[in-house]
Write a protein that holds these residues in place. Structure first.
Motif, PDB file in Angstrom:
ATOM      1  N   ILE A   1       0.845  -1.199   0.000  1.00 58.04           N
ATOM      2  CA  ILE A   1       0.000   0.000   0.000  1.00 58.04           C
ATOM      3  C   ILE A   1       0.882   1.251   0.000  1.00 58.04           C
ATOM      4  O   ILE A   1       0.578   2.251  -0.673  1.00 58.04           O
ATOM      5  CB  ILE A   1      -0.943  -0.001   1.219  1.00 58.04           C
ATOM      6  CG1 ILE A   1      -1.808  -1.265   1.230  1.00 58.04           C
ATOM      7  CG2 ILE A   1      -1.823   1.233   1.209  1.00 58.04           C
ATOM      8  CD1 ILE A   1      -2.711  -1.428   0.018  1.00 58.04           C
ATOM      9  N   PHE A   2       1.982   1.192   0.729  1.00 56.52           N
ATOM     10  CA  PHE A   2       2.937   2.303   0.732  1.00 56.52           C
ATOM     11  C   PHE A   2       3.414   2.596  -0.691  1.00 56.52           C
ATOM     12  O   PHE A   2       3.496   3.760  -1.107  1.00 56.52           O
ATOM     13  CB  PHE A   2       4.118   1.960   1.639  1.00 56.52           C
ATOM     14  CG  PHE A   2       5.093   3.087   1.848  1.00 56.52           C
ATOM     15  CD1 PHE A   2       5.063   3.846   3.002  1.00 56.52           C
ATOM     16  CD2 PHE A   2       6.065   3.385   0.897  1.00 56.52           C
ATOM     17  CE1 PHE A   2       5.971   4.889   3.202  1.00 56.52           C
ATOM     18  CE2 PHE A   2       6.972   4.416   1.080  1.00 56.52           C
ATOM     19  CZ  PHE A   2       6.922   5.170   2.246  1.00 56.52           C
ATOM     20  N   ASP A   3       3.739   1.542  -1.435  1.00 53.12           N
ATOM     21  CA  ASP A   3       4.160   1.735  -2.824  1.00 53.12           C
ATOM     22  C   ASP A   3       3.090   2.466  -3.615  1.00 53.12           C
ATOM     23  O   ASP A   3       3.396   3.414  -4.360  1.00 53.12           O
ATOM     24  CB  ASP A   3       4.459   0.387  -3.477  1.00 53.12           C
ATOM     25  CG  ASP A   3       4.438   0.468  -4.995  1.00 53.12           C
ATOM     26  OD1 ASP A   3       5.227   1.246  -5.560  1.00 53.12           O
ATOM     27  OD2 ASP A   3       3.609  -0.230  -5.615  1.00 53.12           O
ATOM     28  N   ALA A   4       1.832   2.072  -3.481  1.00 51.37           N
ATOM     29  CA  ALA A   4       0.759   2.705  -4.250  1.00 51.37           C
ATOM     30  C   ALA A   4       0.599   4.175  -3.878  1.00 51.37           C
ATOM     31  O   ALA A   4       0.444   5.044  -4.758  1.00 51.37           O
ATOM     32  CB  ALA A   4      -0.553   1.950  -4.018  1.00 51.37           C
ATOM     33  N   VAL A   5       0.642   4.478  -2.576  1.00 50.57           N
ATOM     34  CA  VAL A   5       0.481   5.865  -2.119  1.00 50.57           C
ATOM     35  C   VAL A   5       1.674   6.712  -2.555  1.00 50.57           C
ATOM     36  O   VAL A   5       1.515   7.826  -3.085  1.00 50.57           O
ATOM     37  CB  VAL A   5       0.304   5.901  -0.591  1.00 50.57           C
ATOM     38  CG1 VAL A   5       0.310   7.341  -0.072  1.00 50.57           C
ATOM     39  CG2 VAL A   5      -0.983   5.192  -0.183  1.00 50.57           C
ATOM     40  N   ALA A   6       2.897   6.205  -2.326  1.00 52.15           N
ATOM     41  CA  ALA A   6       4.090   6.972  -2.675  1.00 52.15           C
ATOM     42  C   ALA A   6       4.214   7.148  -4.189  1.00 52.15           C
ATOM     43  O   ALA A   6       4.650   8.209  -4.664  1.00 52.15           O
ATOM     44  CB  ALA A   6       5.341   6.291  -2.120  1.00 52.15           C
ATOM     45  N   THR A   7       3.858   6.129  -4.954  1.00 49.49           N
ATOM     46  CA  THR A   7       3.875   6.250  -6.414  1.00 49.49           C
ATOM     47  C   THR A   7       2.954   7.373  -6.865  1.00 49.49           C
ATOM     48  O   THR A   7       3.318   8.179  -7.737  1.00 49.49           O
ATOM     49  CB  THR A   7       3.457   4.921  -7.063  1.00 49.49           C
ATOM     50  OG1 THR A   7       4.491   3.947  -6.846  1.00 49.49           O
ATOM     51  CG2 THR A   7       3.238   5.070  -8.561  1.00 49.49           C
ATOM     52  N   ASP A   8       1.777   7.462  -6.267  1.00 46.81           N
ATOM     53  CA  ASP A   8       0.863   8.545  -6.634  1.00 46.81           C
ATOM     54  C   ASP A   8       1.437   9.909  -6.253  1.00 46.81           C
ATOM     55  O   ASP A   8       1.407  10.854  -7.040  1.00 46.81           O
ATOM     56  CB  ASP A   8      -0.502   8.328  -5.968  1.00 46.81           C
ATOM     57  CG  ASP A   8      -1.391   7.371  -6.742  1.00 46.81           C
ATOM     58  OD1 ASP A   8      -0.975   6.912  -7.826  1.00 46.81           O
ATOM     59  OD2 ASP A   8      -2.503   7.078  -6.264  1.00 46.81           O
ATOM     60  N   TRP A   9       1.944  10.018  -5.016  1.00 48.56           N
ATOM     61  CA  TRP A   9       2.432  11.326  -4.558  1.00 48.56           C
ATOM     62  C   TRP A   9       3.637  11.793  -5.371  1.00 48.56           C
ATOM     63  O   TRP A   9       3.718  12.951  -5.782  1.00 48.56           O
ATOM     64  CB  TRP A   9       2.804  11.259  -3.072  1.00 48.56           C
ATOM     65  CG  TRP A   9       3.205  12.599  -2.509  1.00 48.56           C
ATOM     66  CD1 TRP A   9       2.378  13.550  -1.995  1.00 48.56           C
ATOM     67  CD2 TRP A   9       4.528  13.138  -2.428  1.00 48.56           C
ATOM     68  NE1 TRP A   9       3.102  14.653  -1.595  1.00 48.56           N
ATOM     69  CE2 TRP A   9       4.426  14.420  -1.852  1.00 48.56           C
ATOM     70  CE3 TRP A   9       5.793  12.658  -2.783  1.00 48.56           C
ATOM     71  CZ2 TRP A   9       5.536  15.229  -1.619  1.00 48.56           C
ATOM     72  CZ3 TRP A   9       6.902  13.468  -2.555  1.00 48.56           C
ATOM     73  CH2 TRP A   9       6.773  14.738  -1.978  1.00 48.56           C
TER      74      TRP A   9
END
Length: 497
Positions: free
Chosen positions: A370-378
Motif C-alpha cells: 500500500i505504501f508503494d501505491a500511495v508513494a507512487t501517486d504522490w
C-alpha cells in the motif's frame, strides 16, 4: 565523408563521427558549453580542423549509486570530468558534451529531433550510458541527442551571488546548441522534442515555465517526473547550511565551495542525502524531507505551464514506481502500518479515509505494498496528471509491464520503462531491472509512440480530457487505452497534491 566516416560542420568546427552497420551515424562527446565552477555555462571554444567525435566524452562529477541500486540503474563514469587534473594543474571541465545519432548526416533532411535529459535524482546519471544509445530512434527517422549536465551541489546548490539551477542552465545551453547546429546533422530545429525521465522529466517541468527556454522545443515527453519536485529558497538555504557545516566551510560562498577538492565535496553530498533519509524532518530539510533529494531545482513555489504555453505534452508514470526503493532494499515486507499511516498523513491525506480506498483493490496487500501505491501517486502519477490537466490536449500514459526480477515483486517500478522507450532491450545494463525475455511487442508499442509523437505530435491515442474520459495509454504485455485508471485513488488527491 572521410574514409567512410561521416563529417558534419557545427558553428564551432567540423566533427567526424562513426557509421554503424545499420546505417546510423553517431557523433559523440561534442562540447556544447564550457562550465566554470558554480558559474553559468558559456559557449564552447571553436576548434580548427576536424574534431574526432567517435567516443563519448567525460561525464559530470558524481559518486556511484549506493548498493543495491548500483546493480540496477544504468550508470557510467568516464574520466576527465570527475575532478582529475591535467598536466597544467587545471581541473578538467569538459563534461558539458552531447551525443547525436542520425540516419542522415548533413543538412537538408529536416528530420524530427528528440533531446534526452537523463535521470538520477539530480546527483547521478549521464547521457553516455549505453542504455541511452539513440540508434533505434535514428533507425526510425528521428535524430536523437543525449547530453550531460551539472549535478549535485555544482548544478543545484543554492548560493548567494551565482544563479540558481545551473544544471538547468546547462540543459538550456544544450537546447540552444541544438537550435544552432542540429540541421547540420539532418535535424529540423523547428521539430525538437525534449524528453526525460525522473530528474530529467522534473527538469522539463521547470523548463516549461522558464522564459529562457521559450522556443527551444516544440514538444516534451515527461517520464516519471513533472513539476512538483523543487526546493523553495528557504529550504535550499537549509541544505546549503548543513553542507557547509559538514565541510567546515565558515562562509558558504561559491568561491569557498569551488575551492574544495571535488572528491571531498562529492562525499559530503552523498552523506547529506543519507542524513535526510535517516531523519526526514521538514524543520531540518524543508521539501527535501519528503522526496529525499537535497539537490533539486530552486523555485519560489509550484509553477505549472499556462494552457497556451505552446508546447505539446506527453506525460506519464509507471504503475509501481516506488517498488524500486522498497523491493531490492527488502523494506517491502517489513514496512509497518504505523510508517504507512505517518507517510500518508505527511503527504496530506487522511489515513482513515484514504488507506481503505487503496486497500479496496488490494485486499491482500501488506503495508509496504500500500505504501508503494500511495508513494507512487504522490511522487509521480498525480504530478503527471496535474501537468496534463494544466495544458489541454496533452497525452497521458502509464507503463504497467511487470518485471520478473526479485520473484516478480519488482513490478512496474521506477525506470523499468527505459529499455522499451529506447528499444534497447538487449543492452546488458537493463537486464538486472527488466529480467530475461522482455517482449519486443511492448518496445514496439512504446518506442513507436515516442517516434510518432516527435514526428507528428500524435502518439496514437486520444488526448487526456480532464472533463471527460481521461484517456490513458497503458503499456503492458498487451497495450491499449484505458479511461481514468484507478479513478477513486486519483480523486483522493484533489486539493491535496
Amino acid at each position: 565523408m572521410t574514409h567512410g566516416e561521416p563529417v558534419c560542420t557545427t558553428r564551432q568546427g567540423a566533427v567526424r563521427g562513426r557509421l554503424n552497420g545499420s546505417g546510423v551515424s553517431a557523433f559523440l562527446g561534442i562540447p556544447y558549453a564550457a562550465a566554470h565552477p558554480f558559474a553559468p555555462p558559456v559557449g564552447p571554444e571553436p576548434w580548427q580542423g576536424v574534431r574526432d567525435a567517435s567516443a563519448y566524452g567525460p561525464t559530470a562529477p558524481k559518486v556511484p549509486y549506493a548498493p543495491p541500486f548500483d546493480a540496477l540503474i544504468p550508470e557510467d563514469s568516464i574520466p576527465g570530468g570527475d575532478g582529475e587534473h591535467g598536466k597544467d594543474g587545471e581541473q578538467d571541465r569538459d563534461f558539458l558534451n552531447l551525443n547525436v545519432w542520425t540516419p542522415s548526416p548533413g543538412p537538408g533532411s529536416r528530420l524530427p529531433v528528440l533531446v534526452w535529459l537523463h535521470g538520477g535524482a539530480f546527483a547521478n546519471g549521464s547521457g553516455s550510458a549505453s542504455a541511452y544509445n539513440g540508434s533505434a530512434f535514428a533507425r526510425d527517422g528521428v535524430v536523437c541527442v543525449t547530453l550531460n549536465y551539472r549535478l549535485g551541489a555544482e548544478g543545484f546548490l543554492h548560493l548567494d551571488g551565482v544563479p540558481d539551477n545551473r544544471g538547468l542552465l546547462d540543459q538550456i545551453a544544450a537546447l540552444e546548441w541544438v537550435q544552432d547546429n542540429i540541421e547540420a546533422f539532418g535535424g529540423d530545429p523547428d521539430r525538437v522534442t525534449v524528453f526525460g525521465e525522473s530528474a530529467g522529466a522534473m527538469s522539463i517541468g521547470v523548463l516549461l515555465t522558464m522564459a529562457r527556454s521559450h522556443g527551444l522545443f516544440r514538444r516534451a515527453i515527461l517520464q516519471s517526473g513533472a513539476a512538483h519536485h523543487f526546493l523553495r529558497p528557504e529550504s535550499a538555504r537549509l541544505i546549503t547550511a548543513r553542507l557547509a557545516e559538514k565541510l567546515a566551510v565558515a562562509d558558504p560562498t561559491h568561491e569557498a565551495f569551488a575551492a574544495l577538492p571535488p572528491p571531498e565535496l562529492l562525499r559530503a553530498q552523498a552523506e547529506l542525502r543519507a542524513e535526510i533519509g535517516a531523519r526526514p524532518d521538514p524543520a531540518l530539510w524543508g521539501e527535501a524531507a519528503l522526496n529525499m533529494m537535497p539537490f533539486e531545482p530552486v523555485t519560489d513555489g509550484l509553477r505549472l505551464p499556462a494552457p497556451e504555453c505552446g508546447v505539446e505534452l506527453l506525460v506519464g508514470s509507471n504503475r509501481e514506481e516506488y517498488r524500486l526503493f522498497l523491493v531490492p532494499t527488502e523494506r517491502l515486507d517489513v514496512l509497518s502500518e504505523r510508517k504507512l499511516r505517518a507517510t500518508a498523513a505527511a503527504y496530506g491525506l487522511d489515513p482513515d479515509k484514504a488507506l481503505p480506498v487503496y486497500r479496496e483493490t488490494r485486499p491482500d496487500a501488506v503495508p509496504g505494498e500500500i505504501f508503494d501505491a500511495v508513494a507512487t501517486d504522490w511522487f509521480y502519477r498525480i504530478p503527471a496528471i496535474r501537468l496534463a490537466e494544466a495544458v489541454p490536449g496533452s497525452y497521458m500514459y502509464e507503463f504497467a509491464r511487470r518485471s520478473p526480477r526479485f520473484d516478480g515483486r519488482l513490478g512496474a517500478c521506477h525506470g523499468s520503462e527505459l529499455a522499451f522507450v529506447f528499444d534497447n532491450l538487449h543492452d546488458p545494463a537493463y537486464a538486472p531491472m527488466i529480467g530475461d525475455g522482455p517482449r519486443q511487442e511492448v518496445a514496439d508499442a512504446m518506442h513507436g509512440a515516442w517516434v510518432a509523437f516527435a514526428t507528428t505530435g500524435d502518439p496514437g491515442w486520444a488526448p487526456y480530457d480532464a472533463a471527460g474520459s481521461r484517456t490513458t495509454m497503458v503499456f503492458d504485455e498487451e497495450s491499449g487505452p484505458v479511461a481514468d485508471p484507478r479513478a477513486q485513488e486519483r480523486a483522493l488527491w484533489d486539493g491535496v497534491r
